[in-house]
Design a protein around this motif. Structure first.
Motif, short mmCIF file in Angstrom:
data_model
loop_
_atom_site.label_atom_id
_atom_site.label_comp_id
_atom_site.label_asym_id
_atom_site.label_seq_id
_atom_site.Cartn_x
_atom_site.Cartn_y
_atom_site.Cartn_z
N THR A 133 0.82 -1.21 0.00
CA THR A 133 0.00 0.00 0.00
C THR A 133 0.86 1.26 0.00
N CYS A 136 2.28 1.74 -3.41
CA CYS A 136 1.30 2.30 -4.35
C CYS A 136 1.14 3.80 -4.14
N LEU A 140 1.75 6.51 -7.07
CA LEU A 140 0.78 7.53 -7.45
C LEU A 140 1.37 8.93 -7.33
N ASP A 153 -10.01 1.94 -8.67
CA ASP A 153 -9.20 1.27 -7.65
C ASP A 153 -9.86 -0.06 -7.34
N THR A 156 -10.21 -2.00 -3.11
CA THR A 156 -9.85 -0.73 -2.45
C THR A 156 -9.51 -0.88 -0.97
N LEU A 161 -6.05 4.36 -1.40
CA LEU A 161 -5.48 4.70 -2.70
C LEU A 161 -6.46 5.52 -3.55
N ALA A 162 -7.74 5.23 -3.42
CA ALA A 162 -8.74 6.05 -4.11
C ALA A 162 -8.73 7.48 -3.57
N ALA A 165 -5.75 9.24 -4.99
CA ALA A 165 -6.00 9.59 -6.39
C ALA A 165 -6.90 10.81 -6.49
N ALA A 176 -14.15 3.10 -6.75
CA ALA A 176 -13.44 2.21 -5.82
C ALA A 176 -14.29 0.96 -5.62
N ILE A 222 -5.85 0.86 -10.83
CA ILE A 222 -5.06 0.49 -9.65
C ILE A 222 -5.61 -0.82 -9.12
N ASN A 224 -4.40 -3.32 -6.03
CA ASN A 224 -3.52 -3.77 -4.96
C ASN A 224 -4.19 -4.97 -4.31
#
Length: 310
Positions: A133, A136, A140, A153, A156, A161-162, A165, A176, A222, A224
């Motif tokens: 994480t 990532c 980004l 994403d 999520t 990460l969302a 972004a 997400a 994305i 993960n």
């Protein structure tokens, strides 16, 4: 409120497997701690519970640390304490590029021009403390000077990460998704905690959901998750990517990189960048110049046929 803690020794590999699983043990908060720097064998697993651990609960915890063998678990009663706060005592803030991620136990201010996210440890994977994480987030951050208008994403977890972004590309349409409904609930709660809105949240298995495909193509994808699902889902992830889209993949070990890269190469994607963090690797790929069309229908029940034997 009385709470309980069960402690067992574990290895780094077991700790990373626990960190990467969002449903490792029901009704518990799990914490893993490195006891000696760069020592793969000496880690500790702490499981926090609101009730006294039953033999079944202890057996479930033992399954997470098979290297402990016949070592007797240490069971402690923790009276008049907040078990979630206790479980977060070791979660120091992490910083990646312009982002800082922290729990309520360790509040921090955002760096100049950046953003701090409050993400509590809990039922979903993605607090930023796992290498996949945080890697990532760093990936980004390095993409910040590029322009993306439609972002997804996949898997999520906590929504982190969302959220990152959305901070980098506030005008983008962001989706997400997660296969686990609990993760979407956690993401919605985290969005409220961080005063964020406008991210579409979808419970979905992979990228075949009609709501996901209707919004395609995405110019930033994305995912993960884990290596096996990444391999098996390569055709459907490539299919929702716009021509030349950026694809960020994580959740894979360095030893699994070649298989993941090969799966996406078979769908017209090329490797652009890697970020190795210990045993884990984050990949940035570029989708082909022509939008990928799967060569055969994708059946969610049959995708496991493409999966790695992990």
């Amino acid at each position: 409120m009385t709470s309980w803690k069960v402690t067992l020794p574990c290895t780094r590999a077991e700790a990373e497997a626990i960190d990467a699983a969002d449903d490792a043990a029901e009704g518990m908060v799990l914490m893993t701690t490195e006891l000696e720097e760069d020592d793969r064998e000496h880690w500790r697993l702490d499981a926090y519970l609101e009730v006294a651990p039953t033999p079944e609960a202890i057996a479930a915890i033992r399954l997470l640390a098979p290297s402990a063998g016949d070592v007797a678990p240490v069971v402690e009663e923790l009276p008049d304490e907040d078990w979630v706060t206790l479980s977060q005592d070791g979660l120091e803030p992490i910083a990646e590029g312009r982002f800082v991620v922290h729990t309520s136990a360790h509040p921090v201010a955002a760096p100049e021009g950046g953003r701090a996210f409050l993400i509590e440890a809990g039922q979903a994977f993605g607090t930023g403390h796992h290498a996949t994480t945080s890697g990532c987030l760093a990936m980004l951050d390095r993409l910040a000077d590029q322009s993306f208008t439609r972002i997804i994403d996949i898997g999520t977890g906590t929504g982190l990460l969302a959220f990152a972004a959305q901070h980098l590309w506030p005008a983008a349409e962001i989706v997400a998704t997660d296969i686990d409904p609990r993760a979407i609930i956690v993401t919605r709660e985290n969005a409220e905690l961080n005063a964020l809105d406008g991210i579409a949240l979808i419970v979905a298995d992979g990228a075949l959901d009609d709501t996901i495909t209707a919004r395609a193509p995405y110019d930033l994808v994305i995912a993960n998750i884990l290596a096996g699902p990444l391999v098996s889902m390569a055709p459907e992830l490539a299919a929702i990517a716009a021509p030349g889209a950026t694809i960020v993949l994580a959740g894979l070990l360095e030893t699994q990189r070649a298989d993941v890269v090969a799966a996406f190469a078979g769908c017209g994607c090329t490797l652009a960048e890697t970020d190795r963090r210990g045993d884990w690797t984050i990949l940035q790929l570029t989708a082909g110049a022509v939008r990928y069309v799967p060569t055969k229908p994708i059946d969610p029940k049959g995708r496991d046929g493409w999966a790695l034997d992990l």
